[in-house]
Design a protein around this motif. Structure first.
Motif, PDB file in Angstrom:
ATOM      1  N   ILE A   5       0.846  -1.189   0.000  1.00 27.37           N
ATOM      2  CA  ILE A   5       0.000   0.000   0.000  1.00 27.37           C
ATOM      3  C   ILE A   5       0.880   1.236   0.000  1.00 27.37           C
ATOM      4  O   ILE A   5       1.779   1.370   0.832  1.00 27.37           O
ATOM      5  CB  ILE A   5      -0.933   0.008   1.228  1.00 27.37           C
ATOM      6  N   ASP A   6       0.625   2.130  -0.949  1.00 28.01           N
ATOM      7  CA  ASP A   6       1.323   3.405  -1.001  1.00 28.01           C
ATOM      8  C   ASP A   6       0.487   4.419  -0.222  1.00 28.01           C
ATOM      9  O   ASP A   6      -0.580   4.838  -0.692  1.00 28.01           O
ATOM     10  CB  ASP A   6       1.482   3.849  -2.461  1.00 28.01           C
ATOM     11  N   PRO A   7       0.931   4.807   0.991  1.00 24.47           N
ATOM     12  CA  PRO A   7       0.123   5.693   1.826  1.00 24.47           C
ATOM     13  C   PRO A   7      -0.188   7.034   1.175  1.00 24.47           C
ATOM     14  O   PRO A   7      -1.277   7.581   1.369  1.00 24.47           O
ATOM     15  CB  PRO A   7       0.976   5.890   3.083  1.00 24.47           C
ATOM     16  N   GLU A   8       0.723   7.565   0.401  1.00 25.87           N
ATOM     17  CA  GLU A   8       0.481   8.859  -0.237  1.00 25.87           C
ATOM     18  C   GLU A   8      -0.604   8.753  -1.309  1.00 25.87           C
ATOM     19  O   GLU A   8      -1.477   9.607  -1.400  1.00 25.87           O
ATOM     20  CB  GLU A   8       1.781   9.405  -0.847  1.00 25.87           C
ATOM     21  N   VAL A   9      -0.555   7.688  -2.092  1.00 25.92           N
ATOM     22  CA  VAL A   9      -1.606   7.473  -3.093  1.00 25.92           C
ATOM     23  C   VAL A   9      -2.948   7.276  -2.386  1.00 25.92           C
ATOM     24  O   VAL A   9      -3.961   7.864  -2.769  1.00 25.92           O
ATOM     25  CB  VAL A   9      -1.276   6.267  -4.003  1.00 25.92           C
ATOM     26  N   MET A  10      -2.966   6.467  -1.319  1.00 28.44           N
ATOM     27  CA  MET A  10      -4.213   6.211  -0.599  1.00 28.44           C
ATOM     28  C   MET A  10      -4.743   7.474   0.080  1.00 28.44           C
ATOM     29  O   MET A  10      -5.946   7.696   0.154  1.00 28.44           O
ATOM     30  CB  MET A  10      -4.026   5.099   0.435  1.00 28.44           C
ATOM     31  N   ARG A  11      -3.861   8.331   0.562  1.00 29.96           N
ATOM     32  CA  ARG A  11      -4.292   9.600   1.168  1.00 29.96           C
ATOM     33  C   ARG A  11      -5.026  10.442   0.131  1.00 29.96           C
ATOM     34  O   ARG A  11      -6.109  10.976   0.387  1.00 29.96           O
ATOM     35  CB  ARG A  11      -3.097  10.374   1.719  1.00 29.96           C
ATOM     36  N   LYS A  12      -4.464  10.537  -1.070  1.00 30.00           N
ATOM     37  CA  LYS A  12      -5.091  11.324  -2.135  1.00 30.00           C
ATOM     38  C   LYS A  12      -6.418  10.693  -2.578  1.00 30.00           C
ATOM     39  O   LYS A  12      -7.388  11.407  -2.841  1.00 30.00           O
ATOM     40  CB  LYS A  12      -4.138  11.468  -3.319  1.00 30.00           C
ATOM     41  N   VAL A  13      -6.448   9.370  -2.645  1.00 34.29           N
ATOM     42  CA  VAL A  13      -7.686   8.665  -2.989  1.00 34.29           C
ATOM     43  C   VAL A  13      -8.754   8.961  -1.938  1.00 34.29           C
ATOM     44  O   VAL A  13      -9.902   9.278  -2.270  1.00 34.29           O
ATOM     45  CB  VAL A  13      -7.424   7.142  -3.110  1.00 34.29           C
ATOM     46  N   GLY A  14      -8.386   8.857  -0.662  1.00 38.76           N
ATOM     47  CA  GLY A  14      -9.341   9.126   0.415  1.00 38.76           C
ATOM     48  C   GLY A  14      -9.853  10.549   0.396  1.00 38.76           C
ATOM     49  O   GLY A  14     -11.050  10.801   0.602  1.00 38.76           O
ATOM     50  N   GLU A  15      -8.969  11.494   0.131  1.00 34.65           N
ATOM     51  CA  GLU A  15      -9.372  12.904   0.047  1.00 34.65           C
ATOM     52  C   GLU A  15     -10.380  13.120  -1.079  1.00 34.65           C
ATOM     53  O   GLU A  15     -11.365  13.840  -0.910  1.00 34.65           O
ATOM     54  CB  GLU A  15      -8.151  13.797  -0.180  1.00 34.65           C
ATOM     55  N   GLU A  16     -10.134  12.500  -2.233  1.00 36.23           N
ATOM     56  CA  GLU A  16     -11.024  12.687  -3.373  1.00 36.23           C
ATOM     57  C   GLU A  16     -12.378  12.021  -3.143  1.00 36.23           C
ATOM     58  O   GLU A  16     -13.425  12.590  -3.456  1.00 36.23           O
ATOM     59  CB  GLU A  16     -10.386  12.176  -4.660  1.00 36.23           C
ATOM     60  N   LEU A  17     -12.375  10.812  -2.577  1.00 40.23           N
ATOM     61  CA  LEU A  17     -13.652  10.149  -2.286  1.00 40.23           C
ATOM     62  C   LEU A  17     -14.445  10.978  -1.275  1.00 40.23           C
ATOM     63  O   LEU A  17     -15.657  11.163  -1.431  1.00 40.23           O
ATOM     64  CB  LEU A  17     -13.414   8.731  -1.767  1.00 40.23           C
ATOM     65  N   ALA A  18     -13.770  11.493  -0.248  1.00 42.24           N
ATOM     66  CA  ALA A  18     -14.435  12.324   0.756  1.00 42.24           C
ATOM     67  C   ALA A  18     -14.989  13.598   0.122  1.00 42.24           C
ATOM     68  O   ALA A  18     -16.108  14.032   0.442  1.00 42.24           O
ATOM     69  CB  ALA A  18     -13.465  12.659   1.886  1.00 42.24           C
ATOM     70  N   ARG A  19     -14.229  14.206  -0.785  1.00 41.83           N
ATOM     71  CA  ARG A  19     -14.693  15.424  -1.447  1.00 41.83           C
ATOM     72  C   ARG A  19     -15.979  15.167  -2.223  1.00 41.83           C
ATOM     73  O   ARG A  19     -16.924  15.944  -2.182  1.00 41.83           O
ATOM     74  CB  ARG A  19     -13.617  15.958  -2.406  1.00 41.83           C
ATOM     75  N   ARG A  20     -16.024  14.035  -2.908  1.00 40.21           N
ATOM     76  CA  ARG A  20     -17.197  13.737  -3.727  1.00 40.21           C
ATOM     77  C   ARG A  20     -18.450  13.465  -2.896  1.00 40.21           C
ATOM     78  O   ARG A  20     -19.561  13.675  -3.360  1.00 40.21           O
ATOM     79  CB  ARG A  20     -16.905  12.556  -4.648  1.00 40.21           C
TER      80      ARG A  20
END
Length: 197
Positions: free
Chosen positions: A30-45
């Motif tokens: 798991i790449d934490p930085e990629v997952m952080r950005k994914v989580g931010e985008e899902l939360a934004r939506r």
């Protein structure tokens, strides 16, 4: 092209016309930085959807779900694929077939953590045939809760999952939509709203 699509092109591998390997950042390592950005985008939506909790399925959905949970300030539950000695009664269950693993699993969640009246965001790593998604939706609805929508990291748009979910009236937000894995090449569909990740 959004950030996640760039990561998929760089790190992903089309093993066949149906199988995309992304174990360098999502399904094994798991790449934490990629997952952080994914989580931010899902939360934004889903920030205006009144989410009270996030539901995912073990194990690859946990990282993006936790990151989105941090952003939304809500707890995350994961459906288990195997029974546990500590979780053996008052369970909500559904049968889910995995085409990638070619096996059927009975997934379960304790009724204690998924309750009536909640507004649940379902997050998963992949959407292909929709089996896991529909199984998770069944758990939510069996609890008397509402499915607010599906947040998907990678969708295989050439398979039937999205169509099945939309036909049932669910909201589907996929960060990367793969159009084809033909000839070892990964191509994406054009999205109406580009992910900001």
């Amino acid at each position: 092209m959004n950030f996640l699509e760039e990561v998929i092109l760089k790190e992903g591998q089309a093993l066949s016309e149906k199988v995309l390997k992304v174990d360098s950042f999502l399904n094994h390592q798991i790449d934490p930085e990629v997952m952080r950005k994914v989580g931010e985008e899902l939360a934004r939506r889903f920030k205006d959807a009144g989410i009270t909790k996030i539901l995912t399925i073990e194990s690859s959905g946990i990282a993006p779900a936790v990151m989105a949970g941090l952003e939304l300030g809500v707890n995350v539950i994961f459906a288990r694929k195997r029974k546990s000695l500590t979780q053996n009664e008052d369970l909500l269950t559904a049968n889910v077939y995995s085409f990638t693993k070619e096996e059927k699993n009975e997934i379960s969640v304790s009724k204690k953590w998924l309750t009536a009246g909640e507004n649940i965001l379902i997050i998963d790593d992949f959407l292909a045939h929709g089996e896991a998604a529909l199984g998770l939706a069944h758990l939510v609805e069996a609890a008397g809760a509402n499915v607010a929508g599906f947040g998907i990291v990678i969708e295989k748009s050439f398979q039937s999952g999205r169509e099945k979910l939309l036909k049932k009236g669910y909201r589907v937000e996929s960060l990367a939509r793969v159009a084809s894995l033909s000839n070892g090449s990964i191509t994406f569909t054009r999205q109406t709203e580009e992910a900001r990740i």
